[in-house]
Design an enzyme around this catalytic site. Structure first.
Site, PDB file in Angstrom:
ATOM      1  N   SER A 225     -18.165  27.748  -9.191  1.00 27.63           N
ATOM      2  CA  SER A 225     -18.925  28.377  -8.068  1.00 27.63           C
ATOM      3  C   SER A 225     -19.664  29.843  -8.399  1.00 27.63           C
ATOM      4  O   SER A 225     -19.194  30.610  -9.126  1.00 27.63           O
ATOM      5  CB  SER A 225     -18.228  28.819  -6.489  1.00 27.63           C
ATOM      6  N   TYR A 238     -11.748  32.876  -1.571  1.00 26.73           N
ATOM      7  CA  TYR A 238     -12.620  31.694  -2.291  1.00 26.73           C
ATOM      8  C   TYR A 238     -12.858  31.901  -3.794  1.00 26.73           C
ATOM      9  O   TYR A 238     -12.686  30.923  -4.699  1.00 26.73           O
ATOM     10  CB  TYR A 238     -13.244  31.119  -2.027  1.00 26.73           C
TER      11      TYR A 238
END
Ligand SMILES: *[C@@H]1O[C@H](CO)[C@@H](O)[C@H](O)[C@H]1NC(C)=O
Ligand SMILES: *[C@@H]1O[C@H](CO)[C@@H](O)[C@H](O)[C@H]1NC(C)=O
Ligand SMILES: *[C@@H]1O[C@H](CO)[C@@H](O)[C@H](O)[C@H]1NC(C)=O
Length: 408
Positions: A225, A238
């Site tokens: 990501s 995250y």
């Protein structure tokens, strides 16, 4: 000729130096694959500018520039190499209950791959649908990648099916985003949960299947990501897990080069996957957070602040892209291209986001991320009170001054 050295000339030179110097510093500090061409272009611009300054005829300069462009584009184009055949190649994909995993398993099966799809729930909707719609080549396996016994069992099952053949591809897709919010307000369970799945889970499955991948001189493709490279607000937990994953994967890429195993990373923009559009899930997480936060922290930040963060995240998730094809296509390219890329930007705007992150000052790149992601309007409660207090204080002072003036 002294009119060269006027004030505007010096200002121009200073601005140019600051700009080029700043850009070069940023480029040299980053590890972008596009850095060498960019340095070359900057060099070319400076050279052209110098030639221009030394009064080369403008026509000659244009001809030189045109020739350089032709040469450059001729060197870049050429027929793309043909993709490798999919037939007979075995690929393991993790996290196929929904999202990218579900879409990728279907697509790779349709292309003729022998697909091993791991799911959390063999009886779930996603698993049953894959079984129903895909060819008999597809094998479903129940694997929670955080459970070493389940990973080992999957390895045994897949080895038994493959016989002497190796594994061509591992698609590390399984991942979670447990919760979001300011790092100070994030529970330790959020940090550990992300790390457990996104980092340790992926590490465990990759290590376990490496012997089979080396045997086939295959490919490892990992869905990461942009939050693992850039400081997105409210995604510290995250993002940190994806950053750890990126470093592991990038190290692996160098170490596996001699073995002929190619390693790629996919960087998707925002897509509607996993629980991202499940309001019940985020509502539950929100309530749990409110119950777990210490009263002092809740007092400093304010319940309305925590509520706004949740609302902003949900509205961002509801606008996310439901069409996963850019990600699926990037995975296919990474599996079948004779020269797979180190990383694939999957989705609009990701290239621009990395460009801004890599070449702009922090003040600009941080503001860009905040505008892009969660645009908070509320300040934490304690700061609001403070500025209210300061405002009152200054009003009070002004009043005093007026009174003093009256008495003077
Ligand atoms: C799996 O993908 C298909 C489309 O490829 C979609 O229709 C289906 O809803 C998805 N299933 C799940 C459980 O996400
Ligand atoms: C949404 O989240 C709730 C609570 O965690 C869960 O029970 C439910 O199964 C989820 N729904 C979907 C479609 O995943
Ligand atoms: C949370 O925020 C939304 C929108 O900002 C607002 O409508 C709602 O009343 C708030 N809820 C609470 C419990 O503060």
């Amino acid at each position: 000729m002294m009119d060269h050295y006027t004030l505007p000339y010096w200002i121009y030179l200073a601005v140019l130096t600051v700009f080029v110097g700043g850009a070069m510093k940023k480029i040299l500090a980053s590890h972008l694959s596009s850095a060498p061409p960019l340095v070359a272009w900057l060099g070319a611009i400076v050279l052209v500018e110098r030639l221009w300054a030394s009064c080369l005829p403008a026509v000659l300069l244009l001809v030189l520039l045109g020739l350089a462009c032709c040469f450059y584009s001729a060197a870049r184009t050429g027929p793309p190499p043909a993709a490798l055949p999919a037939h007979g190649k075995a690929v393991l994909i993790t996290g196929c209950d929904s999202g990218f995993g579900n879409a990728t398993a279907k697509h790779l099966d349709a292309l003729g791959f022998e697909v091993f799809a791991t799911v959390l729930d063999l009886l779930g909707d996603g698993a049953r649908e894959l079984q129903r719609t895909c060819s008999p080549r597809l094998t479903l396996l129940q694997v929670d990648i955080t459970q070493p016994q389940q990973v080992q069992q999957a390895l045994l099952d897949i080895k038994a099916k493959l016989g002497l053949k190796g594994l061509w591809g591992l698609v590390n897709n399984a991942g979670v985003c447990v919760n979001f919010g300011d790092a100070e307000l994030s529970l330790m369970s959020n940090f550990r949960g992300c790390m457990e799945v996104n980092f340790f889970g992926t590490l465990s499955i990759t290590k376990s299947f490496l012997p089979l991948l080396r045997q086939a001189k295959g490919r490892i493709i990992t869905i990461s990501s942009p939050a693992g490279d850039q400081p997105f607000p409210c995604l510290a937990a995250y993002g940190a897990s994806k950053a750890a994953l990126n470093l592991f994967i990038n190290t692996l890429r160098h170490e596996l080069e001699p073995w002929g195993v190619r390693v790629s990373t996919i960087l998707p923009s925002s897509y509607r996957t996993g629980q991202s559009s499940n309001n019940t899930y985020w509502e539950q997480q929100h309530q749990q957070l409110l119950q777990s936060l210490s009263p002092a922290l809740l007092e400093d930040y304010g319940e309305d602040y925590v509520n706004e963060t949740k609302e902003l995240f949900q509205s961002h998730a509801s606008q996310a892209n439901p069409d996963f094809s850019p990600v699926v296509n990037a995975i296919v390219q990474a599996l079948l291209s004779p020269q797979p890329r180190v990383r694939y930007f999957a989705g609009p705007g990701i290239g621009l986001m990395y460009f801004i992150h890599s070449y702009c000052p922090f003040s600009i790149s941080n503001r860009f991320l905040q505008k892009l992601f969660v645009k908070k309007k509320l300040m934490p409660l304690a700061l609001r009170r403070q500025s209210g207090f300061n405002l009152n204080l200054s009003l009070h002072n002004n009043n005093n001054n007026e009174e003093k003036l009256k008495y003077l």
